[in-house]
Design a protein around this motif. Structure first.
Motif, PDB file in Angstrom:
ATOM      1  N   ALA B   3       0.824  -1.204   0.000  1.00  0.00           N
ATOM      2  CA  ALA B   3       0.000   0.000   0.000  1.00  0.00           C
ATOM      3  C   ALA B   3       0.856   1.251   0.000  1.00  0.00           C
ATOM      4  N   VAL B   4       0.506   2.174  -0.891  1.00  0.00           N
ATOM      5  CA  VAL B   4       1.121   3.490  -0.948  1.00  0.00           C
ATOM      6  C   VAL B   4      -0.014   4.509  -0.909  1.00  0.00           C
ATOM      7  N   THR B   5       0.033   5.380   0.064  1.00  0.00           N
ATOM      8  CA  THR B   5      -1.037   6.355   0.263  1.00  0.00           C
ATOM      9  C   THR B   5      -0.500   7.754   0.087  1.00  0.00           C
ATOM     10  N   GLN B   6      -1.149   8.531  -0.762  1.00  0.00           N
ATOM     11  CA  GLN B   6      -0.750   9.902  -0.997  1.00  0.00           C
ATOM     12  C   GLN B   6      -1.802  10.857  -0.433  1.00  0.00           C
ATOM     13  N   SER B   7      -1.320  11.980   0.042  1.00  0.00           N
ATOM     14  CA  SER B   7      -2.243  13.031   0.476  1.00  0.00           C
ATOM     15  C   SER B   7      -1.648  14.403   0.168  1.00  0.00           C
ATOM     16  N   PRO B   8      -2.494  15.374  -0.203  1.00  0.00           N
ATOM     17  CA  PRO B   8      -3.917  15.208  -0.476  1.00  0.00           C
ATOM     18  C   PRO B   8      -4.153  14.569  -1.843  1.00  0.00           C
ATOM     19  N   ARG B   9      -5.376  14.243  -2.179  1.00  0.00           N
ATOM     20  CA  ARG B   9      -5.697  13.724  -3.514  1.00  0.00           C
ATOM     21  C   ARG B   9      -5.780  14.861  -4.525  1.00  0.00           C
ATOM     22  N   ASN B  10      -6.242  16.005  -4.061  1.00  0.00           N
ATOM     23  CA  ASN B  10      -6.332  17.199  -4.898  1.00  0.00           C
ATOM     24  C   ASN B  10      -5.827  18.395  -4.112  1.00  0.00           C
ATOM     25  N   LYS B  11      -5.166  19.307  -4.815  1.00  0.00           N
ATOM     26  CA  LYS B  11      -4.632  20.499  -4.147  1.00  0.00           C
ATOM     27  C   LYS B  11      -4.643  21.658  -5.125  1.00  0.00           C
ATOM     28  N   VAL B  12      -5.154  22.789  -4.666  1.00  0.00           N
ATOM     29  CA  VAL B  12      -5.075  24.022  -5.425  1.00  0.00           C
ATOM     30  C   VAL B  12      -4.179  24.973  -4.654  1.00  0.00           C
ATOM     31  N   ALA B  13      -3.167  25.500  -5.309  1.00  0.00           N
ATOM     32  CA  ALA B  13      -2.210  26.382  -4.660  1.00  0.00           C
ATOM     33  C   ALA B  13      -2.075  27.675  -5.464  1.00  0.00           C
ATOM     34  N   VAL B  14      -1.562  28.682  -4.804  1.00  0.00           N
ATOM     35  CA  VAL B  14      -1.333  29.955  -5.473  1.00  0.00           C
ATOM     36  C   VAL B  14       0.131  30.057  -5.875  1.00  0.00           C
ATOM     37  N   THR B  15       0.375  30.770  -6.944  1.00  0.00           N
ATOM     38  CA  THR B  15       1.751  30.979  -7.399  1.00  0.00           C
ATOM     39  C   THR B  15       2.571  31.625  -6.283  1.00  0.00           C
ATOM     40  N   LEU B  78       7.349  21.877  -2.770  1.00  0.00           N
ATOM     41  CA  LEU B  78       7.483  22.952  -3.730  1.00  0.00           C
ATOM     42  C   LEU B  78       7.567  24.237  -2.924  1.00  0.00           C
ATOM     43  N   GLU B  79       8.738  24.798  -2.791  1.00  0.00           N
ATOM     44  CA  GLU B  79       8.919  25.979  -1.939  1.00  0.00           C
ATOM     45  C   GLU B  79       8.215  27.197  -2.518  1.00  0.00           C
ATOM     46  N   LEU B  80       8.327  27.363  -3.827  1.00  0.00           N
ATOM     47  CA  LEU B  80       7.708  28.503  -4.515  1.00  0.00           C
ATOM     48  C   LEU B  80       6.984  27.944  -5.736  1.00  0.00           C
ATOM     49  N   ALA B  81       5.729  27.584  -5.547  1.00  0.00           N
ATOM     50  CA  ALA B  81       4.989  26.915  -6.608  1.00  0.00           C
ATOM     51  C   ALA B  81       4.782  27.831  -7.821  1.00  0.00           C
ATOM     52  N   THR B  82       4.871  27.240  -8.999  1.00  0.00           N
ATOM     53  CA  THR B  82       4.638  27.977 -10.245  1.00  0.00           C
ATOM     54  C   THR B  82       3.582  27.236 -11.069  1.00  0.00           C
ATOM     55  N   THR B  86       1.814  22.606 -12.281  1.00  0.00           N
ATOM     56  CA  THR B  86       0.484  22.003 -12.343  1.00  0.00           C
ATOM     57  C   THR B  86       0.612  20.653 -13.033  1.00  0.00           C
ATOM     58  N   SER B  87       0.203  19.598 -12.340  1.00  0.00           N
ATOM     59  CA  SER B  87       0.428  18.254 -12.859  1.00  0.00           C
ATOM     60  C   SER B  87      -0.235  17.240 -11.926  1.00  0.00           C
ATOM     61  N   VAL B  88      -0.101  15.984 -12.292  1.00  0.00           N
ATOM     62  CA  VAL B  88      -0.482  14.890 -11.403  1.00  0.00           C
ATOM     63  C   VAL B  88       0.802  14.247 -10.895  1.00  0.00           C
ATOM     64  N   TYR B  89       0.908  14.131  -9.592  1.00  0.00           N
ATOM     65  CA  TYR B  89       2.123  13.621  -8.974  1.00  0.00           C
ATOM     66  C   TYR B  89       1.863  12.238  -8.388  1.00  0.00           C
ATOM     67  N   GLY B 107      -2.126   9.049  -6.711  1.00  0.00           N
ATOM     68  CA  GLY B 107      -1.781  10.318  -7.331  1.00  0.00           C
ATOM     69  C   GLY B 107      -2.358  11.517  -6.593  1.00  0.00           C
ATOM     70  N   THR B 108      -1.699  12.663  -6.774  1.00  0.00           N
ATOM     71  CA  THR B 108      -2.171  13.953  -6.269  1.00  0.00           C
ATOM     72  C   THR B 108      -2.275  14.896  -7.453  1.00  0.00           C
ATOM     73  N   LYS B 109      -3.469  15.410  -7.664  1.00  0.00           N
ATOM     74  CA  LYS B 109      -3.653  16.384  -8.742  1.00  0.00           C
ATOM     75  C   LYS B 109      -3.427  17.775  -8.182  1.00  0.00           C
ATOM     76  N   LEU B 110      -2.388  18.434  -8.662  1.00  0.00           N
ATOM     77  CA  LEU B 110      -2.014  19.753  -8.175  1.00  0.00           C
ATOM     78  C   LEU B 110      -2.279  20.801  -9.246  1.00  0.00           C
ATOM     79  N   SER B 111      -2.987  21.832  -8.859  1.00  0.00           N
ATOM     80  CA  SER B 111      -3.225  22.975  -9.735  1.00  0.00           C
ATOM     81  C   SER B 111      -2.625  24.206  -9.078  1.00  0.00           C
ATOM     82  N   VAL B 112      -1.725  24.879  -9.787  1.00  0.00           N
ATOM     83  CA  VAL B 112      -1.117  26.101  -9.284  1.00  0.00           C
ATOM     84  C   VAL B 112      -1.670  27.269 -10.098  1.00  0.00           C
ATOM     85  N   LEU B 113      -2.369  28.154  -9.411  1.00  0.00           N
ATOM     86  CA  LEU B 113      -3.045  29.261 -10.106  1.00  0.00           C
ATOM     87  C   LEU B 113      -2.252  30.562 -10.007  1.00  0.00           C
TER      88      LEU B 113
END
Lengths: 111, 113
Positions: B3-15, B78-82, B86-89, B107-113
């Motif tokens: 078992a491999v567990t990732q968190s969060p499943r989805n993440k929205v971050a700011v630039t 990600l210290e300074l997200a850009t 934005t990707s699936v990790y 997977g974690t779906k990350l969106s950087v806005l």
């Protein structure tokens, strides 16, 4: 430099047909070649694998072939089913335990 | 089953913000990996680890840090997200011995806005 090249990028086959996916690689030190299957929203999961000392590995409807001289491998799916619709990745493993993945093939099986 | 567990499943971050993706495995594997998956690029290796306290750069490490505080946990930072991040990790564990499979998280779906 891309270590593992995979083709085609996408493929559509009819239910009951045979699917053939191919990969080529550059690094002669690769000694293990797994194929991973990925369904939407999930992580890849091992489907079948082959060692560089073998030329064929079979598991049910799935067979992988390996050609060391040409640095090529292939995945054959016979009697393809709609449930086989997924993305397939080939990979190569070096002795340093680093997996190099191809870009993937998106397979759609039409009923 | 491993078992491999990732968190969060989805993440929205700011630039410019800091993002931490977490991964936990119960397989007792020494090796753990972080990949990102983008259309047309497949799976690309960002960082990996051979055990607690070790981190190694993969093929695309720029803009990412990794931390392996224990056998079970491996984080991607990600210290300074850009927006280009934005990707699936995907986190994976395994490959400790020759021919050993990798086990992937969902997977974690990350969106950087």
């Amino acid at each position: 430099q891309q270590q593992v090249r995979q083709s085609p990028q996408s493929l559509t086959v009819w239910e009951g047909g045979t699917t053939v996916l191919t990969c080529s690689y550059e690094d002669s030190t690769f000694n293990y070649f797994p194929w991973y299957q990925q369904f939407p929203g999930e992580g890849p999961a091992l489907l079948i694998s082959i060692l560089s000392v073998s030329d064929k590995k079979e598991d049910g409807r799935f067979t992988t072939f390996f050609n060391k001289r040409e640095k090529k491998l292939s995945l054959h799916i016979i009697d393809s089913q709609p449930g086989d619709s997924a993305t397939y990745f080939c990979a190569g493993l070096t002795g340093y335990q680093n997996f190099y993945f191809g870009k993937g093939t998106s397979l759609t099986v039409i009923p | 089953e491993a078992a491999v567990t990732q968190s969060p499943r989805n993440k929205v971050a700011v630039t410019g913000g800091k993002v931490t993706l977490s991964c936990n495995q119960t397989n007792n594997h020494n090796n753990m990996y972080w990949y990102r998956q983008d259309t047309g690029h497949g799976l690309r290796l960002i960082h990996y680890s051979y055990g607690a306290g070790s981190t190694e750069k993969g093929d695309i490490p720029d803009g990412y840090k990794a931390s392996r505080p224990s056998q079970e946990n491996f984080s991607l930072i990600l210290e300074l997200a850009t927006p280009s991040q934005t990707s699936v990790y995907f986190c994976a564990s395994g490959g400790d011995t020759s021919n050993e499979r990798l086990f992937f998280g969902h997977g974690t779906k990350l969106s950087v806005l």
